[in-house]
Design a protein around this motif. Sequence first.
Motif, PDB file in Angstrom:
ATOM      1  N   VAL A 179     -24.591 -84.525  90.318  1.00  0.00           N
ATOM      2  CA  VAL A 179     -23.832 -85.542  89.590  1.00  0.00           C
ATOM      3  C   VAL A 179     -22.749 -84.841  88.766  1.00  0.00           C
ATOM      4  O   VAL A 179     -22.930 -83.703  88.318  1.00  0.00           O
ATOM      5  CB  VAL A 179     -24.737 -86.416  88.700  1.00  0.00           C
ATOM      6  CG1 VAL A 179     -25.706 -87.222  89.550  1.00  0.00           C
ATOM      7  CG2 VAL A 179     -25.470 -85.585  87.681  1.00  0.00           C
ATOM      8  N   GLU A 180     -21.644 -85.536  88.576  1.00  0.00           N
ATOM      9  CA  GLU A 180     -20.483 -84.924  87.925  1.00  0.00           C
ATOM     10  C   GLU A 180     -20.795 -84.378  86.539  1.00  0.00           C
ATOM     11  O   GLU A 180     -20.368 -83.275  86.187  1.00  0.00           O
ATOM     12  CB  GLU A 180     -19.335 -85.937  87.852  1.00  0.00           C
ATOM     13  CG  GLU A 180     -18.076 -85.335  87.270  1.00  0.00           C
ATOM     14  CD  GLU A 180     -16.876 -86.268  87.335  1.00  0.00           C
ATOM     15  OE1 GLU A 180     -15.817 -85.867  86.824  1.00  0.00           O
ATOM     16  OE2 GLU A 180     -16.992 -87.378  87.898  1.00  0.00           O
ATOM     17  N   ALA A 181     -21.527 -85.118  85.742  1.00  0.00           N
ATOM     18  CA  ALA A 181     -21.816 -84.687  84.367  1.00  0.00           C
ATOM     19  C   ALA A 181     -22.541 -83.341  84.332  1.00  0.00           C
ATOM     20  O   ALA A 181     -22.221 -82.480  83.503  1.00  0.00           O
ATOM     21  CB  ALA A 181     -22.630 -85.758  83.642  1.00  0.00           C
ATOM     22  N   LYS A 182     -23.501 -83.152  85.216  1.00  0.00           N
ATOM     23  CA  LYS A 182     -24.243 -81.882  85.246  1.00  0.00           C
ATOM     24  C   LYS A 182     -23.347 -80.732  85.682  1.00  0.00           C
ATOM     25  O   LYS A 182     -23.442 -79.623  85.158  1.00  0.00           O
ATOM     26  CB  LYS A 182     -25.453 -82.000  86.168  1.00  0.00           C
ATOM     27  CG  LYS A 182     -26.568 -82.866  85.584  1.00  0.00           C
ATOM     28  CD  LYS A 182     -27.711 -83.039  86.534  1.00  0.00           C
ATOM     29  CE  LYS A 182     -28.577 -81.809  86.600  1.00  0.00           C
ATOM     30  NZ  LYS A 182     -29.803 -82.026  87.426  1.00  0.00           N
ATOM     31  N   LEU A 183     -22.451 -80.994  86.636  1.00  0.00           N
ATOM     32  CA  LEU A 183     -21.549 -79.939  87.096  1.00  0.00           C
ATOM     33  C   LEU A 183     -20.529 -79.586  86.019  1.00  0.00           C
ATOM     34  O   LEU A 183     -20.236 -78.406  85.797  1.00  0.00           O
ATOM     35  CB  LEU A 183     -20.849 -80.355  88.389  1.00  0.00           C
ATOM     36  CG  LEU A 183     -21.773 -80.482  89.600  1.00  0.00           C
ATOM     37  CD1 LEU A 183     -20.996 -81.010  90.798  1.00  0.00           C
ATOM     38  CD2 LEU A 183     -22.425 -79.151  89.932  1.00  0.00           C
ATOM     39  N   ARG A 184     -20.002 -80.585  85.332  1.00  0.00           N
ATOM     40  CA  ARG A 184     -19.039 -80.306  84.252  1.00  0.00           C
ATOM     41  C   ARG A 184     -19.704 -79.528  83.115  1.00  0.00           C
ATOM     42  O   ARG A 184     -19.078 -78.666  82.495  1.00  0.00           O
ATOM     43  CB  ARG A 184     -18.407 -81.587  83.753  1.00  0.00           C
ATOM     44  CG  ARG A 184     -17.426 -82.176  84.764  1.00  0.00           C
ATOM     45  CD  ARG A 184     -16.458 -83.166  84.163  1.00  0.00           C
ATOM     46  NE  ARG A 184     -15.553 -83.661  85.169  1.00  0.00           N
ATOM     47  CZ  ARG A 184     -14.413 -83.080  85.543  1.00  0.00           C
ATOM     48  NH1 ARG A 184     -14.058 -81.938  84.976  1.00  0.00           N
ATOM     49  NH2 ARG A 184     -13.639 -83.611  86.465  1.00  0.00           N
ATOM     50  N   ALA A 185     -20.973 -79.804  82.855  1.00  0.00           N
ATOM     51  CA  ALA A 185     -21.703 -79.053  81.833  1.00  0.00           C
ATOM     52  C   ALA A 185     -21.912 -77.598  82.257  1.00  0.00           C
ATOM     53  O   ALA A 185     -22.062 -76.717  81.406  1.00  0.00           O
ATOM     54  CB  ALA A 185     -23.043 -79.728  81.552  1.00  0.00           C
ATOM     55  N   PHE A 186     -21.898 -77.334  83.562  1.00  0.00           N
ATOM     56  CA  PHE A 186     -22.098 -75.990  84.102  1.00  0.00           C
ATOM     57  C   PHE A 186     -20.799 -75.170  84.081  1.00  0.00           C
ATOM     58  O   PHE A 186     -20.847 -73.936  84.110  1.00  0.00           O
ATOM     59  CB  PHE A 186     -22.631 -76.102  85.536  1.00  0.00           C
ATOM     60  CG  PHE A 186     -22.990 -74.812  86.190  1.00  0.00           C
ATOM     61  CD1 PHE A 186     -24.038 -74.041  85.726  1.00  0.00           C
ATOM     62  CD2 PHE A 186     -22.282 -74.357  87.300  1.00  0.00           C
ATOM     63  CE1 PHE A 186     -24.377 -72.839  86.337  1.00  0.00           C
ATOM     64  CE2 PHE A 186     -22.611 -73.173  87.922  1.00  0.00           C
ATOM     65  CZ  PHE A 186     -23.663 -72.403  87.438  1.00  0.00           C
ATOM     66  N   LEU A 187     -19.642 -75.820  84.033  1.00  0.00           N
ATOM     67  CA  LEU A 187     -18.358 -75.124  84.120  1.00  0.00           C
ATOM     68  C   LEU A 187     -18.158 -74.022  83.083  1.00  0.00           C
ATOM     69  O   LEU A 187     -17.604 -72.968  83.422  1.00  0.00           O
ATOM     70  CB  LEU A 187     -17.198 -76.126  84.068  1.00  0.00           C
ATOM     71  CG  LEU A 187     -17.059 -77.041  85.280  1.00  0.00           C
ATOM     72  CD1 LEU A 187     -15.907 -78.027  85.070  1.00  0.00           C
ATOM     73  CD2 LEU A 187     -16.857 -76.239  86.559  1.00  0.00           C
ATOM     74  N   PRO A 188     -18.583 -74.179  81.811  1.00  0.00           N
ATOM     75  CA  PRO A 188     -18.403 -73.076  80.854  1.00  0.00           C
ATOM     76  C   PRO A 188     -19.075 -71.772  81.294  1.00  0.00           C
ATOM     77  O   PRO A 188     -18.592 -70.678  80.992  1.00  0.00           O
ATOM     78  CB  PRO A 188     -19.014 -73.623  79.563  1.00  0.00           C
ATOM     79  CG  PRO A 188     -18.852 -75.106  79.684  1.00  0.00           C
ATOM     80  CD  PRO A 188     -19.064 -75.386  81.150  1.00  0.00           C
ATOM     81  N   GLN A 189     -20.178 -71.858  82.022  1.00  0.00           N
ATOM     82  CA  GLN A 189     -20.817 -70.642  82.514  1.00  0.00           C
ATOM     83  C   GLN A 189     -19.915 -69.940  83.533  1.00  0.00           C
ATOM     84  O   GLN A 189     -19.860 -68.714  83.587  1.00  0.00           O
ATOM     85  CB  GLN A 189     -22.175 -70.964  83.129  1.00  0.00           C
ATOM     86  CG  GLN A 189     -23.178 -71.416  82.096  1.00  0.00           C
ATOM     87  CD  GLN A 189     -24.589 -71.288  82.582  1.00  0.00           C
ATOM     88  OE1 GLN A 189     -25.003 -70.225  83.043  1.00  0.00           O
ATOM     89  NE2 GLN A 189     -25.338 -72.369  82.485  1.00  0.00           N
ATOM     90  N   LEU A 190     -19.222 -70.732  84.346  1.00  0.00           N
ATOM     91  CA  LEU A 190     -18.302 -70.131  85.323  1.00  0.00           C
ATOM     92  C   LEU A 190     -17.131 -69.463  84.624  1.00  0.00           C
ATOM     93  O   LEU A 190     -16.662 -68.415  85.069  1.00  0.00           O
ATOM     94  CB  LEU A 190     -17.809 -71.195  86.310  1.00  0.00           C
ATOM     95  CG  LEU A 190     -18.882 -71.833  87.181  1.00  0.00           C
ATOM     96  CD1 LEU A 190     -18.254 -72.876  88.097  1.00  0.00           C
ATOM     97  CD2 LEU A 190     -19.637 -70.781  87.986  1.00  0.00           C
TER      98      LEU A 190
END
Length: 110
Positions: free
Chosen positions: A75-86
């Motif tokens: 889901v988009e929200a979980k992926l956007r929350a992961f972006l800072p790690q990238l």
Amino acid sequence: MEGPATRLTIYIGEDDHWHHKPLYHEIVRRARDAGLAGASVLRGVEGYGASSLIHTTRILSLSEDLPVVIVIIDVEAKLRAFLPQLDELIGEGLVTLDQVEVVRYVGRTE
């Protein structure tokens, strides 16, 4: 998971590392730790990026830095929350998000 979802696609090089380990391995580990639905790593046979330098598996130009693509769908929200790690991990590469439709997502039953 079924229906609308988001695909996170990360384009890096095979030689990209994080603390002496392949960067793609660290991204997959962190995706699992973040509870994302799943991740796949695909090794390219040829490609180029922002540097315009072509990397290929052709025998006459043996490249050791082939393209690597990591694909994660959730889901988009979980992926956007992961972006800072990238942001912390990726020095150079490309990260994209696009909408997809999940038709089937079934794990093994053992």
